[in-house]
Design an enzyme around this catalytic site. Structure first.
Site, PDB file in Angstrom:
ATOM      1  N   LYS A  31      38.791  50.913  50.748  1.00 41.10           N
ATOM      2  CA  LYS A  31      39.513  49.673  50.494  1.00 41.10           C
ATOM      3  C   LYS A  31      40.671  49.517  51.471  1.00 41.10           C
ATOM      4  O   LYS A  31      40.915  48.436  52.013  1.00 41.10           O
ATOM      5  CB  LYS A  31      40.047  49.653  49.064  1.00 41.10           C
ATOM      6  N   ARG A  36      43.048  46.420  55.853  1.00 40.89           N
ATOM      7  CA  ARG A  36      43.804  46.385  57.105  1.00 40.89           C
ATOM      8  C   ARG A  36      42.979  45.814  58.255  1.00 40.89           C
ATOM      9  O   ARG A  36      43.497  45.068  59.090  1.00 40.89           O
ATOM     10  CB  ARG A  36      44.318  47.798  57.430  1.00 40.89           C
ATOM     11  N   ARG A 128      53.761  43.295  38.622  1.00 37.45           N
ATOM     12  CA  ARG A 128      53.879  44.269  39.708  1.00 37.45           C
ATOM     13  C   ARG A 128      55.038  43.890  40.629  1.00 37.45           C
ATOM     14  O   ARG A 128      55.211  42.717  40.979  1.00 37.45           O
ATOM     15  CB  ARG A 128      52.582  44.346  40.523  1.00 37.45           C
ATOM     16  N   GLU A 319      47.253  58.229  44.462  1.00 34.01           N
ATOM     17  CA  GLU A 319      46.062  57.642  43.846  1.00 34.01           C
ATOM     18  C   GLU A 319      45.175  58.716  43.208  1.00 34.01           C
ATOM     19  O   GLU A 319      44.314  58.403  42.388  1.00 34.01           O
ATOM     20  CB  GLU A 319      45.256  56.860  44.886  1.00 34.01           C
ATOM     21  N   ARG A 391      41.724  53.066  38.373  1.00 37.64           N
ATOM     22  CA  ARG A 391      41.971  54.511  38.402  1.00 37.64           C
ATOM     23  C   ARG A 391      42.038  55.098  36.995  1.00 37.64           C
ATOM     24  O   ARG A 391      41.666  56.259  36.794  1.00 37.64           O
ATOM     25  CB  ARG A 391      43.263  54.815  39.167  1.00 37.64           C
ATOM     26  N   LYS A 416      37.450  46.263  40.881  1.00 33.01           N
ATOM     27  CA  LYS A 416      38.540  46.137  41.855  1.00 33.01           C
ATOM     28  C   LYS A 416      38.195  46.829  43.161  1.00 33.01           C
ATOM     29  O   LYS A 416      38.455  46.291  44.247  1.00 33.01           O
ATOM     30  CB  LYS A 416      39.809  46.734  41.252  1.00 33.01           C
TER      31      LYS A 416
END
Length: 439
Positions: A31, A36, A128, A319, A391, A416
């Site tokens: 991801k 990027r 967030r 993560e 996650r 996601k």
């Protein structure tokens, strides 16, 4: 179903491992690299090709956001996306969903457009933190209307150009702030001389190595020789071919499944050299007493379910925290994870969520501001809440390997970053081999 829409919730009973797992797994593209590559391609002076991109909600939201800004992105071929940059247009809106990459990477791009660009997202996304990006843009002279929230929804009142120059930011909450500013910096009139001035270090440093490396590959001049300072010269980014590595963060739970069950799991195509933070899992697994080897067409873990108690600082690979915490939570102890205060601002407050769910399993867990300690594991069956966080779903899957009948209240949130995670997990646990390209 609209692949960029918030998925409908789906309860799921995590597969229980009745025997040691023996599986070969193929995971989809990174991801971080896909996001990027899309941004750098959109800002380039010519077309780009992205090979083996991640096809998931976060990256498709990025695609739609760039399209809204006037960038041509052809996703007709799952293995080969093409990006045709164009003049960035305002008078449009971007849906961030729950993607931190979209809500942070695209506002500096939008600042280069010729009119206002509105940003909003899922209800969880409004919680967030995004004060870093909003404050940084204002310090660069870009007007942002946010109603005083310093969070979604907000509007970037773009005027077609950004002067750039010197900028000081506090990036201690997220490295995405630095990545976002650096990627747009070559298009600023004076480039960017960016300094991190926070009391705490920038977390998840490997992501900064990744963005600097990718900027240089696109032809940007970046000087990062001084700690906490990045100087990007103004200039054109070049269109090029980007080849996306497998997502090592998504691969980590599968390797931990080998540890949890004393089995063997191979992740195909694991890069020998990479800037991905998820590569840290190799060192962690070795410290826990299992064996890591290059074989079977990838990276293989031969697991030892008798874990060596340890304390981990995961500031640069946070993560990995949920899946590791789940592994620790169903084992013995003590196991400690520190350095991850910043994950309280991720899709959910991951520290608090993990402590809550592990205690429901019967684990004895201490919560710290920057992590947690499992003093004693637990294996009580019940329902594992995922908090709309992919996650947390991965963590529940790991726990379910040794907790019979553990039910996740929602596994659809994995869309996601890997819509087919649950199916791939079931194949791995039940001994089936992957088919197709796994993307």
């Amino acid at each position: 179903m609209n692949a960029t829409a918030a998925p409908e919730k789906r309860r799921w009973t995590a597969p229980y491992a009745e025997a040691a797992i023996d599986a070969v797994v193929r995971v989809p593209g990174s991801k971080s690299m896909t996001a990027r590559a899309l941004v750098l391609a959109a800002l380039a002076s010519g077309p780009s090709v992205i090979r083996r991109p991640l096809i998931a909600r976060d990256t498709l939201l990025m695609v739609e956001g760039l399209r809204a800004l006037g960038v041509g992105v052809d996703t007709g071929d799952d293995d080969r996306w093409t990006v045709e940059p164009g003049a960035l247009k305002g008078g449009t809106a971007v849906d961030c969903g729950l993607a931190g990459t979209v809500m942070r990477f695209l506002p500096p791009v939008a600042a280069l457009a010729d009119g206002p660009v509105a940003f909003d997202g899922d209800p969880h996304a409004r919680e967030r933190p995004n004060d870093g990006v909003i404050k940084a843009l204002r310090d660069l002279g870009v007007e942002v209307e946010d109603g005083g929230r310093l969070a979604l929804p907000f509007t970037v009142e773009a005027a077609g150009a950004v002067k750039g120059g010197e900028l000081a930011v506090d990036a201690s909450k997220t490295s995405q702030l630095v990545s976002a500013l650096l990627m747009a910096a070559p298009r600023f009139e004076q480039g960017l001389d960016l300094r991190h001035v926070g009391d705490r270090p920038v977390p998840s440093r490997p992501y900064l190595d990744m963005v600097v490396q990718m900027l240089r590959q696109a032809g940007a001049e970046v000087d990062d020789t001084e700690p906490d300072r990045w100087r990007v010269a103004p200039g054109e980014l070049q269109g090029r071919e980007w080849v996306i590595e497998p997502d090592l963060q998504n691969a980590a739970p599968f390797l931990l499944a080998a540890v949890a069950t004393g089995g063997r799991v191979t992740v195909e195509g694991w890069p020998v050299e990479t800037a991905q933070a998820g590569d840290r899992i190799r060192d962690v697994i070795t410290r826990l007493g299992s064996r890591v080897e290059w074989s079977r067409g990838g990276l293989t873990v031969a697991g030892s379910p008798s874990l060596i108690p340890t304390e981990l600082d995961l500031a640069d690979a946070s993560e990995l925290t949920p899946a590791l915490a789940a592994l620790f939570g169903v084992d013995g102890g003590p196991f400690t994870i520190r350095g991850v205060a910043h994950i309280r601002g991720h899709e959910t407050d991951r520290v608090s969520a993990l402590v809550t769910e592990l205690r429901k399993l019967g684990a004895d867990v201490d919560e710290f501001e920057d992590g947690l300690r499992v003093n004693r594991g637990g294996r009580a069956p019940g329902t594992w809440a995922t908090y709309a966080d992919h996650r947390m779903a991965h963590a529940g899957a790991v726990a379910g390997l040794v907790v019979p009948g553990l039910v996740l209240d929602d596994v659809a949130c994995v869309s996601k970053t890997w819509p087919d995670f649950a199916e791939a997990w079931e194949r791995a646990v039940h001994g089936d081999r992957p088919e197709g390209n796994g993307a």
